[in-house]
Design a protein around this motif. Sequence first.
Motif, PDB file in Angstrom:
ATOM      1  N   ALA A   6      78.994  64.406 -14.751  1.00  0.00           N
ATOM      2  CA  ALA A   6      79.985  64.301 -13.421  1.00  0.00           C
ATOM      3  C   ALA A   6      79.930  65.641 -12.783  1.00  0.00           C
ATOM      4  N   THR A   7      79.784  66.729 -13.418  1.00  0.00           N
ATOM      5  CA  THR A   7      79.847  68.047 -12.729  1.00  0.00           C
ATOM      6  C   THR A   7      78.519  68.108 -11.561  1.00  0.00           C
ATOM      7  N   VAL A   8      77.709  67.649 -12.291  1.00  0.00           N
ATOM      8  CA  VAL A   8      76.258  67.923 -11.052  1.00  0.00           C
ATOM      9  C   VAL A   8      76.556  66.907 -10.154  1.00  0.00           C
ATOM     10  N   GLY A  61      68.451  67.008  -5.923  1.00  0.00           N
ATOM     11  CA  GLY A  61      70.203  67.046  -6.048  1.00  0.00           C
ATOM     12  C   GLY A  61      70.423  68.196  -7.255  1.00  0.00           C
ATOM     13  N   ALA A  62      69.476  68.144  -8.087  1.00  0.00           N
ATOM     14  CA  ALA A  62      69.820  69.310  -9.182  1.00  0.00           C
ATOM     15  C   ALA A  62      69.766  70.675  -8.485  1.00  0.00           C
ATOM     16  N   THR A  63      68.708  70.841  -7.582  1.00  0.00           N
ATOM     17  CA  THR A  63      68.791  72.332  -6.776  1.00  0.00           C
ATOM     18  C   THR A  63      70.169  72.412  -5.963  1.00  0.00           C
ATOM     19  N   ILE A  64      70.390  71.471  -5.189  1.00  0.00           N
ATOM     20  CA  ILE A  64      71.793  71.761  -4.780  1.00  0.00           C
ATOM     21  C   ILE A  64      72.719  71.915  -5.569  1.00  0.00           C
ATOM     22  N   ALA A  65      72.818  71.088  -6.384  1.00  0.00           N
ATOM     23  CA  ALA A  65      74.230  71.373  -7.381  1.00  0.00           C
ATOM     24  C   ALA A  65      73.977  72.691  -7.944  1.00  0.00           C
ATOM     25  N   ALA A  66      72.853  73.165  -8.349  1.00  0.00           N
ATOM     26  CA  ALA A  66      72.811  74.480  -9.127  1.00  0.00           C
ATOM     27  C   ALA A  66      73.394  75.409  -8.026  1.00  0.00           C
ATOM     28  N   GLY A  67      72.744  75.411  -6.804  1.00  0.00           N
ATOM     29  CA  GLY A  67      72.934  76.471  -5.875  1.00  0.00           C
ATOM     30  C   GLY A  67      74.740  76.670  -5.634  1.00  0.00           C
ATOM     31  N   SER A  68      75.230  75.298  -5.456  1.00  0.00           N
ATOM     32  CA  SER A  68      76.712  75.134  -5.296  1.00  0.00           C
ATOM     33  C   SER A  68      77.482  75.644  -6.374  1.00  0.00           C
ATOM     34  N   LEU A  92      75.014  75.576 -18.686  1.00  0.00           N
ATOM     35  CA  LEU A  92      76.385  75.062 -19.140  1.00  0.00           C
ATOM     36  C   LEU A  92      77.649  74.773 -18.227  1.00  0.00           C
ATOM     37  N   ALA A  93      77.479  75.586 -17.206  1.00  0.00           N
ATOM     38  CA  ALA A  93      78.466  75.354 -16.136  1.00  0.00           C
ATOM     39  C   ALA A  93      78.545  74.013 -15.457  1.00  0.00           C
ATOM     40  N   LEU A  94      77.389  73.603 -15.461  1.00  0.00           N
ATOM     41  CA  LEU A  94      76.870  72.305 -14.871  1.00  0.00           C
ATOM     42  C   LEU A  94      76.933  71.144 -15.759  1.00  0.00           C
TER      43      LEU A  94
END
Length: 121
Positions: A6-8, A61-68, A92-94
């Motif tokens: 859900a976080t991602v 989407g994973a790259t965008i979520a990681a940058g955010s 872990l944060a994601l």
Amino acid sequence: MPRYSATVMSHFTAPRNIGQLERPDRVGLAGRPGQGRFVVMQLMMDEERVTAARFQSHGCGATIAAGSMLTELVQGRTIDECRHLSADHLLLALGGLPADKAHCAGFALAALRNALEGDPN
């Protein structure tokens, strides 16, 4: 079990701190804009502490979520603390990423490391 946490999904669908800072103190890049995926990380500094972080990205989407998520993790931290962040911290944060997307955390971190290693603007 869903492929993404859900976080991602939250960071992908509503990225935090996306865009540009007016006058960043440091800028880092991973990849090449216009030639596939990339992450640009911009930082405002107060002495040795990150006071603001923004990112721009093109990729999955994973790259965008990681940058955010990374912009949230670095704000308020010292340069030394930022240098000690690892892909595992970001994953872990994601709430994790699928094995075939775990490299996206390292890609976002590469932009941060580039910003931290470069000369201040």
